[in-house]
Design an enzyme around this catalytic site. Sequence first.
Site, PDB file in Angstrom:
ATOM      1  N   LEU A 101       0.829  -1.226   0.000  1.00  0.00           N
ATOM      2  CA  LEU A 101       0.000   0.000   0.000  1.00  0.00           C
ATOM      3  C   LEU A 101       0.848   1.253   0.000  1.00  0.00           C
ATOM      4  O   LEU A 101       1.851   1.335   0.720  1.00  0.00           O
ATOM      5  CB  LEU A 101      -0.905  -0.019   1.237  1.00  0.00           C
ATOM      6  CG  LEU A 101      -1.767   1.212   1.524  1.00  0.00           C
ATOM      7  CD1 LEU A 101      -3.083   0.795   2.177  1.00  0.00           C
ATOM      8  CD2 LEU A 101      -1.059   2.219   2.440  1.00  0.00           C
ATOM      9  N   ARG A 143       1.029  15.435  13.951  1.00  0.00           N
ATOM     10  CA  ARG A 143       1.908  14.791  12.962  1.00  0.00           C
ATOM     11  C   ARG A 143       2.037  15.579  11.659  1.00  0.00           C
ATOM     12  O   ARG A 143       1.364  16.552  11.435  1.00  0.00           O
ATOM     13  CB  ARG A 143       1.400  13.378  12.659  1.00  0.00           C
ATOM     14  CG  ARG A 143      -0.048  13.289  12.220  1.00  0.00           C
ATOM     15  CD  ARG A 143      -0.439  11.828  11.938  1.00  0.00           C
ATOM     16  NE  ARG A 143      -1.860  11.704  11.699  1.00  0.00           N
ATOM     17  CZ  ARG A 143      -2.759  11.374  12.624  1.00  0.00           C
ATOM     18  NH1 ARG A 143      -2.380  11.104  13.858  1.00  0.00           N
ATOM     19  NH2 ARG A 143      -4.033  11.304  12.323  1.00  0.00           N
ATOM     20  N   GLN A 146       4.522   7.346   1.719  1.00  0.00           N
ATOM     21  CA  GLN A 146       4.152   6.424   2.787  1.00  0.00           C
ATOM     22  C   GLN A 146       3.954   5.045   2.168  1.00  0.00           C
ATOM     23  O   GLN A 146       3.181   4.890   1.210  1.00  0.00           O
ATOM     24  CB  GLN A 146       2.830   6.897   3.434  1.00  0.00           C
ATOM     25  CG  GLN A 146       2.986   8.114   4.303  1.00  0.00           C
ATOM     26  CD  GLN A 146       3.654   7.759   5.615  1.00  0.00           C
ATOM     27  OE1 GLN A 146       3.055   7.163   6.489  1.00  0.00           O
ATOM     28  NE2 GLN A 146       4.922   8.122   5.749  1.00  0.00           N
ATOM     29  N   ASP A 181       0.381   8.827   1.486  1.00  0.00           N
ATOM     30  CA  ASP A 181       0.780  10.219   1.230  1.00  0.00           C
ATOM     31  C   ASP A 181       2.120  10.404   0.507  1.00  0.00           C
ATOM     32  O   ASP A 181       3.093   9.723   0.827  1.00  0.00           O
ATOM     33  CB  ASP A 181       0.940  10.981   2.557  1.00  0.00           C
ATOM     34  CG  ASP A 181      -0.180  10.739   3.528  1.00  0.00           C
ATOM     35  OD1 ASP A 181      -1.189  10.154   3.139  1.00  0.00           O
ATOM     36  OD2 ASP A 181      -0.017  11.130   4.686  1.00  0.00           O
TER      37      ASP A 181
HETATM   38  C1  FRU Z   1      -2.678  10.862   6.061  1.00  0.00           C
HETATM   39  C2  FRU Z   1      -1.976  10.154   7.211  1.00  0.00           C
HETATM   40  C3  FRU Z   1      -1.028  11.080   7.931  1.00  0.00           C
HETATM   41  C4  FRU Z   1      -0.061  10.111   8.551  1.00  0.00           C
HETATM   42  C5  FRU Z   1       0.056   9.055   7.479  1.00  0.00           C
HETATM   43  C6  FRU Z   1       0.256   7.663   7.974  1.00  0.00           C
HETATM   44  O1  FRU Z   1      -3.114   9.998   5.075  1.00  0.00           O
HETATM   45  O2  FRU Z   1      -2.915   9.598   8.088  1.00  0.00           O
HETATM   46  O3  FRU Z   1      -1.640  11.939   8.860  1.00  0.00           O
HETATM   47  O4  FRU Z   1       1.161  10.688   8.843  1.00  0.00           O
HETATM   48  O5  FRU Z   1      -1.135   9.113   6.733  1.00  0.00           O
HETATM   49  O6  FRU Z   1       0.490   6.796   6.920  1.00  0.00           O
END
Ligand code: FRU
Length: 464
Positions: free
Chosen positions: A39, A159, A58, A42
């Site tokens: 997966l 975050r 991510q 971001d």
């Molecule tokens: C947004 C989020 C961020 C976090 C990340 C975790 O999609 O939830 O706030 O840092 O994804 O994967």
Amino acid sequence: MSLDQQLRKKALDHVNKLGTIVEKDPYYPKYHIAPPVGLLNDPNGWIQWNGTYHLFYQWMPFKTGHGAKFWGHVSSKDLIHWKDEPIALTPGDWFDKDGCYSGSAISFRDELLLYYTGNVKHNNIREAYQCLAVSKDGKHFEKKGVQIEVPKGYTAHFRDPKVWQEDDQFYMVIGAQTEKEEGSVVWFSSRDLMEWRFGGTLASGFGYMWECPDFFTIDGTDILLFSPQGLSASGIHYRNTHQTGYIAGKWDKKANSFTHGQFIELDKGFEFYAPQTTIDNLGRRLLFGWMGVPDQDEQLQPTVKNGWLHQLTVPRELAFRDGQIFQKPVEELKQLRKQQLYQLELEKQSVITRDIPKASELKLEVQTHYDIEIQLFGYLTLSYNAQTQHIRLVRPKLDGSGSEERAAVAKEIKEIRCLIDHSSVEIFINDGEIVFTSRMFANPSINSIDIKAIGKLTVWELAL
Ligand code: FRU
């Protein structure tokens, strides 16, 4: 082997084992960034550094679900061809053991610095640390640990640091939730990137959490871009599970006061979230977004069975005029136009059916104020009602229970540009005044569009 090395090896083993199945999926994109397996969410650390564009994302390599995220890394010289780089960050330390969550990059004294959130859970209780990792070569990153802890008055939903420089000052915005469970963005400042001073709240006021903030000035206007959670749908607005948009105005840092207008959604499509921008050497404000939305039906997407989920948007250039952001695909993407397949003058409002490749660009130039209907692969329909001025995008629901719709209003339509890539479409209307970003899981054997409009239609096949 250190935990970091073990995690890297395990992730690469997954890519080697399942990567070919992923690539063979007819829904896998050709010119968009998608995960090699697992997966993606971001875009992170988006920067042009020493003449090369670096983009991180991510990444959960082990499954098509969320969890302890890695930072995947790709780089490019031209914003079209992207090269896989070594994994930038693994969740292998006490301060990020449940995920190297989102963050940003900045160049400082010949080094590339990544600021990210270390997500930690103890007995399901969340902790959040803003962390730093540093690289000399733009490939290998050394973690420097925790830089900022959660200030008083905020929960651990704290975050996604976005860092930038203005003159000799550095600034950081962070997505936050107050103890009263209100969404907000807070800011910090620093002279040396070592000591960070808490500046307070930059903006707040609706929703229960604001994620992935970004702050920049474009064409003289200050923009705070963020992804708020907890807005209720209202008419044609806020129809996704979570939203992305911006407030525009002027931030007086000395007075700590941001005077701004109302929240405007950046994209009206089904899948768009957590975008991040950077400025490049041509002075362009460039944006990547995640073509997904948290908590939104994602396990029903058909790519899950082939071991991958989600993709990013194309890079877009932003402008600000008439009180709003305009987004358009970066100019470089025109180089993908390998072949113009056809150009048609559509004169009568009757349906024309034509074949179209799965990686293609369609441009409709409109001179007459009239209804429009474009159906892609018998799956997704974009229509404009010239009388009500509504643009509607309709597709089947993933669970098979009827259809779903997103809409926007446009006084007139001058141009519609669609970038199609196997299971996605990005629709730019009137030079990016309105954008719809959506996944599109049409039957792979259907290769046609049906179009009813008065105007000039041009279609290109796109290839790398
Ligand atoms: C947004 C989020 C961020 C976090 C990340 C975790 O999609 O939830 O706030 O840092 O994804 O994967």
